[in-house]
Motif scaffolding. Structure first.
Motif, PDB file in Angstrom:
ATOM      1  N   LYS A  12       0.809  -1.220   0.000  1.00  0.00           N
ATOM      2  CA  LYS A  12       0.000   0.000   0.000  1.00  0.00           C
ATOM      3  C   LYS A  12       0.845   1.274   0.000  1.00  0.00           C
ATOM      4  N   THR A  13       2.130   1.179   0.424  1.00  0.00           N
ATOM      5  CA  THR A  13       2.980   2.376   0.400  1.00  0.00           C
ATOM      6  C   THR A  13       3.373   2.748  -1.029  1.00  0.00           C
ATOM      7  N   PHE A  14       3.381   1.747  -1.924  1.00  0.00           N
ATOM      8  CA  PHE A  14       3.741   2.041  -3.314  1.00  0.00           C
ATOM      9  C   PHE A  14       2.601   2.741  -4.051  1.00  0.00           C
ATOM     10  N   LYS A  15       1.386   2.678  -3.481  1.00  0.00           N
ATOM     11  CA  LYS A  15       0.273   3.401  -4.093  1.00  0.00           C
ATOM     12  C   LYS A  15       0.435   4.903  -3.880  1.00  0.00           C
ATOM     13  N   THR A  16       0.938   5.289  -2.711  1.00  0.00           N
ATOM     14  CA  THR A  16       1.117   6.714  -2.408  1.00  0.00           C
ATOM     15  C   THR A  16       2.481   7.236  -2.863  1.00  0.00           C
ATOM     16  N   THR A  17       3.518   6.403  -2.706  1.00  0.00           N
ATOM     17  CA  THR A  17       4.873   6.811  -3.103  1.00  0.00           C
ATOM     18  C   THR A  17       5.497   5.719  -3.950  1.00  0.00           C
ATOM     19  N   PRO A  18       5.342   5.801  -5.267  1.00  0.00           N
ATOM     20  CA  PRO A  18       5.921   4.766  -6.147  1.00  0.00           C
ATOM     21  C   PRO A  18       7.432   4.629  -5.932  1.00  0.00           C
ATOM     22  N   PHE A  19       7.920   3.477  -6.275  1.00  0.00           N
ATOM     23  CA  PHE A  19       9.346   3.184  -6.075  1.00  0.00           C
ATOM     24  C   PHE A  19      10.234   4.154  -6.838  1.00  0.00           C
ATOM     25  N   GLU A  20       9.832   4.525  -8.041  1.00  0.00           N
ATOM     26  CA  GLU A  20      10.677   5.387  -8.870  1.00  0.00           C
ATOM     27  C   GLU A  20      10.805   6.805  -8.298  1.00  0.00           C
ATOM     28  N   ARG A  21       9.873   7.227  -7.440  1.00  0.00           N
ATOM     29  CA  ARG A  21       9.917   8.570  -6.869  1.00  0.00           C
ATOM     30  C   ARG A  21      10.642   8.620  -5.536  1.00  0.00           C
ATOM     31  N   ARG A  22      11.125   7.482  -5.063  1.00  0.00           N
ATOM     32  CA  ARG A  22      11.813   7.448  -3.778  1.00  0.00           C
ATOM     33  C   ARG A  22      13.303   7.759  -3.954  1.00  0.00           C
ATOM     34  N   THR A  23      13.932   8.182  -2.865  1.00  0.00           N
ATOM     35  CA  THR A  23      15.362   8.479  -2.904  1.00  0.00           C
ATOM     36  C   THR A  23      16.153   7.186  -3.014  1.00  0.00           C
ATOM     37  N   LEU A  24      17.410   7.320  -3.359  1.00  0.00           N
ATOM     38  CA  LEU A  24      18.257   6.135  -3.480  1.00  0.00           C
ATOM     39  C   LEU A  24      18.327   5.381  -2.164  1.00  0.00           C
ATOM     40  N   GLN A  25      18.437   6.094  -1.052  1.00  0.00           N
ATOM     41  CA  GLN A  25      18.513   5.442   0.249  1.00  0.00           C
ATOM     42  C   GLN A  25      17.220   4.687   0.546  1.00  0.00           C
ATOM     43  N   GLU A  26      16.089   5.285   0.197  1.00  0.00           N
ATOM     44  CA  GLU A  26      14.802   4.623   0.424  1.00  0.00           C
ATOM     45  C   GLU A  26      14.662   3.394  -0.462  1.00  0.00           C
ATOM     46  N   LYS A  27      15.140   3.475  -1.697  1.00  0.00           N
ATOM     47  CA  LYS A  27      15.083   2.322  -2.596  1.00  0.00           C
ATOM     48  C   LYS A  27      15.956   1.184  -2.077  1.00  0.00           C
ATOM     49  N   LEU A  28      17.139   1.532  -1.581  1.00  0.00           N
ATOM     50  CA  LEU A  28      18.025   0.501  -1.033  1.00  0.00           C
ATOM     51  C   LEU A  28      17.400  -0.149   0.199  1.00  0.00           C
ATOM     52  N   GLU A  29      16.665   0.642   0.985  1.00  0.00           N
ATOM     53  CA  GLU A  29      15.981   0.091   2.154  1.00  0.00           C
ATOM     54  C   GLU A  29      14.909  -0.897   1.736  1.00  0.00           C
ATOM     55  N   VAL A  30      14.155  -0.560   0.680  1.00  0.00           N
ATOM     56  CA  VAL A  30      13.124  -1.459   0.168  1.00  0.00           C
ATOM     57  C   VAL A  30      13.743  -2.771  -0.314  1.00  0.00           C
TER      58      VAL A  30
END
Length: 317
Positions: A12-30
């Motif tokens: 459900k978090t990807f509905k509000t904040t898609p993966f492509e719009r996240r920072t590099l650090q947030e993507k690495l956390e995912v």
């Protein structure tokens, strides 16, 4: 009841904040968290008037490591395809979610075999790792830098050897002696001069000590350097001749050591500083020592040296 804390990898978090719009650090956390795998409740279904219950076994999460789910509603997604949202992906795996538990096994197998899924799975696996293309670029840059450094060193060495050849030529000293071997006690002036320069130049000294293929002191290299110097000098003389207002020539037939006929060509002209220059230009091979042969060879050679306005003043051109 305490609400469940949202995690970065929840569907459900990807509905509000898609993966492509996240920072590099947030993507690495995912990526580090991996796919969220909550419990999926049973589904009630009806077939031909009979009601039955379909249950999702959590063993599918271990069988399909890239499978993720959303407990509200009870739907399943493909984790890498959900992240990268590649155009052409089956919307059931990235948007609406897979709800057909009855045919889940065959649909999951079919989706895994698609090119888009395999590309997204590879992108996720490589995400955050050292970029291979960047490593290749760095290796290429290092190779170019090493090549340039070697080229600069070779140019430096060759320039020192060329200076020694020019020195001997300026003072009309012989380049080669009777004994040119490494153990010779009486080497030529050129060899002695090169050794002297090497004692003052660490780069040349290291080259002479370590070189096994090309040292630059052989007679072949000496002759090639002399040919190069002659070519450069001829071009310089031709440029001066073509800009001169007055040009005269001197020619004299002679024979070399093998009694082969040749013509000595000397060109006289007034340069831009209004000084008279007398330049030996070259030896011209002759078929014979007759007047016709000498005239023909001389005119043919001058036709390629003098500019058009000066050629017209020569007889026969």
């Amino acid at each position: 009841m305490e609400m469940e804390k949202e995690k970065a990898n929840m569907v459900k978090t990807f509905k509000t904040t898609p993966f492509e719009r996240r920072t590099l650090q947030e993507k690495l956390e995912v990526k580090e968290l991996g796919p969220d795998q909550p419990d999926i409740t049973s589904q009630q279904s009806t077939d031909r008037g009979r009601r039955y219950t379909l249950s999702f076994s959590r063993t599918w999460f271990s069988k399909k490591a890239l499978l993720t789910a959303c407990s509200k509603p009870n739907v399943l997604f493909c984790f890498p395809c959900l992240l990268f949202q590649t155009s052409g992906s089956d919307t059931a795996w990235i948007q609406t979610g897979m709800t057909d538990l009855k045919h889940f096994s065959e649909k999951a197998k079919k989706h895994e075999q698609t090119r888009i899924h395999m590309e997204n799975a590879m992108r996720l696996a490589m995400f955050g790792r050292v970029n291979i293309s960047a490593q290749l670029d760095e290796g290429y840059r290092i190779g170019i830098h090493k090549h340039d450094a070697e080229g600069d060193e070779n140019s430096h060495i060759l320039s020192k050897i060329t200076d020694c050849v020019k020195f001997c030529g300026a003072f009309e000293l012989a380049l080669r002696g009777h004994d040119e071997s490494e153990s010779s006690e009486n080497p030529s002036i050129f060899r002695g001069l090169v050794d002297f320069v090497a004692s003052l130049d660490a780069v040349l000294h290291e080259h002479l000590e370590s070189a096994t293929v090309f040292k630059g002191t052989s007679k072949t290299v000496q002759n090639e350097l002399l040919d190069c110097m002659l070519s450069v000098l001829r071009e310089y003389i031709i440029e001066e001749i073509r800009s001169a207002d007055f040009v005269s020539i001197q020619g004299d037939e002679t024979k070399d050591i093998s009694t082969y006929c040749q013509l000595v060509l000397v060109i006289c002209y007034i340069d831009e500083a209004h000084d008279v220059q007398e330049r030996f230009f070259e030896f011209i091979p002759l078929r014979s020592a007759t007047a016709d042969s000498i005239a023909t060879a001389l005119l043919d050679r001058l036709s390629s040296i003098l500019p058009d306005d000066q050629k017209s003043k020569l007889p026969g051109i």
